[in-house]
Design a protein around this motif. Structure first.
Motif, PDB file in Angstrom:
ATOM      1  N   LEU A 130       0.837  -1.193   0.000  1.00 13.50           N
ATOM      2  CA  LEU A 130       0.000   0.000   0.000  1.00 13.50           C
ATOM      3  C   LEU A 130       0.874   1.245   0.000  1.00 13.50           C
ATOM      4  N   ARG A 131       0.288   2.371  -0.397  1.00 16.68           N
ATOM      5  CA  ARG A 131       1.032   3.630  -0.382  1.00 16.68           C
ATOM      6  C   ARG A 131       0.113   4.752   0.112  1.00 16.68           C
ATOM      7  N   VAL A 132       0.614   5.526   1.053  1.00 13.46           N
ATOM      8  CA  VAL A 132      -0.073   6.752   1.457  1.00 13.46           C
ATOM      9  C   VAL A 132       0.247   7.803   0.396  1.00 13.46           C
ATOM     10  N   ASP A 133      -0.770   8.333  -0.240  1.00 17.48           N
ATOM     11  CA  ASP A 133      -0.543   9.242  -1.366  1.00 17.48           C
ATOM     12  C   ASP A 133      -0.333  10.679  -0.905  1.00 17.48           C
ATOM     13  N   GLU A 134       0.663  10.825  -0.053  1.00 23.02           N
ATOM     14  CA  GLU A 134       1.170  12.130   0.356  1.00 23.02           C
ATOM     15  C   GLU A 134       2.687  12.040   0.422  1.00 23.02           C
ATOM     16  N   CYS A 135       3.363  13.142   0.122  1.00 24.60           N
ATOM     17  CA  CYS A 135       4.829  13.165   0.222  1.00 24.60           C
ATOM     18  C   CYS A 135       5.194  13.278   1.700  1.00 24.60           C
ATOM     19  N   LEU A 136       5.674  12.166   2.254  1.00 24.20           N
ATOM     20  CA  LEU A 136       5.990  12.110   3.692  1.00 24.20           C
ATOM     21  C   LEU A 136       7.481  11.940   3.947  1.00 24.20           C
ATOM     22  N   LEU A 137       8.276  11.921   2.855  1.00 23.74           N
ATOM     23  CA  LEU A 137       9.709  11.676   3.032  1.00 23.74           C
ATOM     24  C   LEU A 137      10.518  12.443   1.998  1.00 23.74           C
ATOM     25  N   ILE A 138      11.581  13.081   2.428  1.00 30.80           N
ATOM     26  CA  ILE A 138      12.579  13.624   1.502  1.00 30.80           C
ATOM     27  C   ILE A 138      13.649  12.549   1.337  1.00 30.80           C
ATOM     28  N   TYR A 139      13.816  12.093   0.111  1.00 32.89           N
ATOM     29  CA  TYR A 139      14.659  10.929  -0.201  1.00 32.89           C
ATOM     30  C   TYR A 139      15.928  11.437  -0.869  1.00 32.89           C
ATOM     31  N   ARG A 140      17.032  11.435  -0.120  1.00 31.54           N
ATOM     32  CA  ARG A 140      18.273  12.031  -0.623  1.00 31.54           C
ATOM     33  C   ARG A 140      18.962  11.108  -1.624  1.00 31.54           C
ATOM     34  N   TYR A 141      19.458  11.711  -2.689  1.00 32.53           N
ATOM     35  CA  TYR A 141      20.219  10.977  -3.698  1.00 32.53           C
ATOM     36  C   TYR A 141      21.687  11.363  -3.612  1.00 32.53           C
ATOM     37  N   HIS A 142      22.568  10.351  -3.608  1.00 34.38           N
ATOM     38  CA  HIS A 142      23.994  10.643  -3.747  1.00 34.38           C
ATOM     39  C   HIS A 142      24.682   9.468  -4.442  1.00 34.38           C
ATOM     40  N   GLN A 143      25.782   9.761  -5.111  1.00 29.18           N
ATOM     41  CA  GLN A 143      26.419   8.776  -5.993  1.00 29.18           C
ATOM     42  C   GLN A 143      27.061   7.619  -5.246  1.00 29.18           C
ATOM     43  N   HIS A 144      27.255   7.728  -3.942  1.00 25.40           N
ATOM     44  CA  HIS A 144      27.918   6.664  -3.192  1.00 25.40           C
ATOM     45  C   HIS A 144      26.937   5.828  -2.380  1.00 25.40           C
ATOM     46  N   ALA A 145      25.656   5.916  -2.714  1.00 28.77           N
ATOM     47  CA  ALA A 145      24.649   5.117  -2.013  1.00 28.77           C
ATOM     48  C   ALA A 145      24.911   3.630  -2.236  1.00 28.77           C
ATOM     49  N   ALA A 146      24.563   2.813  -1.235  1.00 28.73           N
ATOM     50  CA  ALA A 146      24.839   1.371  -1.300  1.00 28.73           C
ATOM     51  C   ALA A 146      24.131   0.702  -2.471  1.00 28.73           C
ATOM     52  N   THR A 147      23.006   1.285  -2.901  1.00 30.57           N
ATOM     53  CA  THR A 147      22.262   0.666  -3.998  1.00 30.57           C
ATOM     54  C   THR A 147      23.103   0.521  -5.266  1.00 30.57           C
ATOM     55  N   HIS A 148      24.101   1.421  -5.449  1.00 31.65           N
ATOM     56  CA  HIS A 148      24.927   1.378  -6.656  1.00 31.65           C
ATOM     57  C   HIS A 148      25.911   0.204  -6.645  1.00 31.65           C
ATOM     58  N   SER A 149      26.058  -0.464  -5.496  1.00 31.88           N
ATOM     59  CA  SER A 149      26.998  -1.595  -5.410  1.00 31.88           C
ATOM     60  C   SER A 149      26.358  -2.911  -5.826  1.00 31.88           C
ATOM     61  N   VAL A 150      25.046  -2.913  -6.026  1.00 27.40           N
ATOM     62  CA  VAL A 150      24.353  -4.148  -6.403  1.00 27.40           C
ATOM     63  C   VAL A 150      24.493  -4.362  -7.901  1.00 27.40           C
ATOM     64  N   LEU A 151      24.985  -5.539  -8.291  1.00 28.87           N
ATOM     65  CA  LEU A 151      25.212  -5.822  -9.704  1.00 28.87           C
ATOM     66  C   LEU A 151      23.884  -5.976 -10.444  1.00 28.87           C
ATOM     67  N   GLU A 152      23.863  -5.447 -11.660  1.00 24.05           N
ATOM     68  CA  GLU A 152      22.659  -5.543 -12.491  1.00 24.05           C
ATOM     69  C   GLU A 152      22.258  -6.996 -12.717  1.00 24.05           C
ATOM     70  N   GLU A 153      23.248  -7.881 -12.899  1.00 19.91           N
ATOM     71  CA  GLU A 153      22.942  -9.295 -13.153  1.00 19.91           C
ATOM     72  C   GLU A 153      22.314  -9.964 -11.936  1.00 19.91           C
ATOM     73  N   THR A 154      22.703  -9.525 -10.738  1.00 22.80           N
ATOM     74  CA  THR A 154      22.090 -10.071  -9.523  1.00 22.80           C
ATOM     75  C   THR A 154      20.603  -9.757  -9.500  1.00 22.80           C
ATOM     76  N   ILE A 155      20.276  -8.494  -9.776  1.00 22.88           N
ATOM     77  CA  ILE A 155      18.875  -8.069  -9.811  1.00 22.88           C
ATOM     78  C   ILE A 155      18.126  -8.790 -10.922  1.00 22.88           C
ATOM     79  N   TRP A 156      18.770  -8.895 -12.085  1.00 22.06           N
ATOM     80  CA  TRP A 156      18.143  -9.554 -13.239  1.00 22.06           C
ATOM     81  C   TRP A 156      17.716 -10.977 -12.893  1.00 22.06           C
ATOM     82  N   THR A 157      18.618 -11.748 -12.289  1.00 21.90           N
ATOM     83  CA  THR A 157      18.319 -13.144 -11.955  1.00 21.90           C
ATOM     84  C   THR A 157      17.161 -13.243 -10.978  1.00 21.90           C
ATOM     85  N   LEU A 158      17.157 -12.392  -9.964  1.00 24.72           N
ATOM     86  CA  LEU A 158      16.055 -12.399  -8.993  1.00 24.72           C
ATOM     87  C   LEU A 158      14.730 -12.065  -9.664  1.00 24.72           C
ATOM     88  N   ARG A 159      14.748 -11.065 -10.543  1.00 20.06           N
ATOM     89  CA  ARG A 159      13.521 -10.650 -11.223  1.00 20.06           C
ATOM     90  C   ARG A 159      12.988 -11.741 -12.146  1.00 20.06           C
TER      91      ARG A 159
END
Length: 244
Positions: free
Chosen positions: A103-132
């Protein structure tokens, strides 16, 4: 977090104790990951389920998650394998497998900071691909008798090659708008161990039949893809699923 975040998400969770409850976000800096942010904020309640196979990942973004402690304990802890492990996607899929809702509350309740060194960038595309791919097969393709892959290009062919042999045999055709691919008439799976090698027809979109797995990126064709799907009067979650 916005001051009302905990209250609003708590209220939704009390009524939905087996749900992951998210919310809309605003990126900082403004304009970061524009397509992704638009996707996070604009999915319909139905698309929170139907678009779980796309490369964007969980349909409610992890920093917004709110759930009951009982549900968290039932789903289990996050995978602590460290750098390169998509712990949010793994937990999200596990929650869905156990019958959890999204479910989603349809109000902006969070400021989501973006930066180039976030951990998400360390996940390999192929890892995600296989899971998907595995989740798509488990939740959709294993239940279908046949289907068409919408995109005879790189991504569509990669999906075909990634499927189990059983699901490869269910692919009745590729469809595309590229005249060169259509004129060729078929895609040959050269790496197949089968003899003769599988040859899959390549059709025009208007000549192809559902159900479809759509391997074309959303929000990248100036509305052409979305208009094509609408013109065919197809229902997302029944006649097609987005994969890219």
């Amino acid at each position: 977090m916005m001051p009302q975040r905990v209250r609003l998400q708590y209220e939704r969770t009390v009524c939905n104790p087996t749900a992951i409850v998210g919310c809309q976000v605003r990126r900082d800096p403004e304009g970061s990951t524009e397509r992704y942010t638009r996707w996070i904020n604009s999915l319909s309640p139905e698309q929170l389920y139907t678009q779980v196979f796309t490369s964007h990942g969980p349909t409610v973004v992890m920093p917004t998650w709110f759930c009951s402690r009982d549900w968290f304990l039932k789903v289990g802890p996050f995978d602590e394998g460290g750098k390169g492990v998509p712990e949010d996607l793994l937990w999200f899929y596990r929650s869905l497998r156990l019958g959890g809702s999204v479910l989603r509350v349809d109000e902006c309740l969070l400021i989501y900071r973006y930066h180039q060194h976030a951990a998400t960038h360390s996940v390999l595309e192929e890892t995600i691909w296989t899971l998907r791919v595995n989740f798509l097969q488990e939740r959709v393709l294993d239940q279908w008798d046949s289907f068409t892959i919408w995109n005879a290009g790189k991504q569509g062919r990669k999906l075909y090659r990634s499927l189990s042999l059983t699901n490869q045999k269910k692919v009745k055709a590729f469809c595309d708008v590229d005249e060169k691919k259509i004129k060729k008439g078929f895609y040959t799976y050269e790496d197949s161990k089968e003899r003769p090698k599988p040859k899959i027809p390549v059709l025009r979109v208007k000549d192809a039949s559902p159900p479809f797995i759509v391997c074309v990126k959303l929000d990248m064709t100036a509305g052409v893809l979305e208009e094509s799907l609408a013109s065919l009067k197809l229902k997302e979650g029944e006649d097609f699923y987005h994969f890219n």
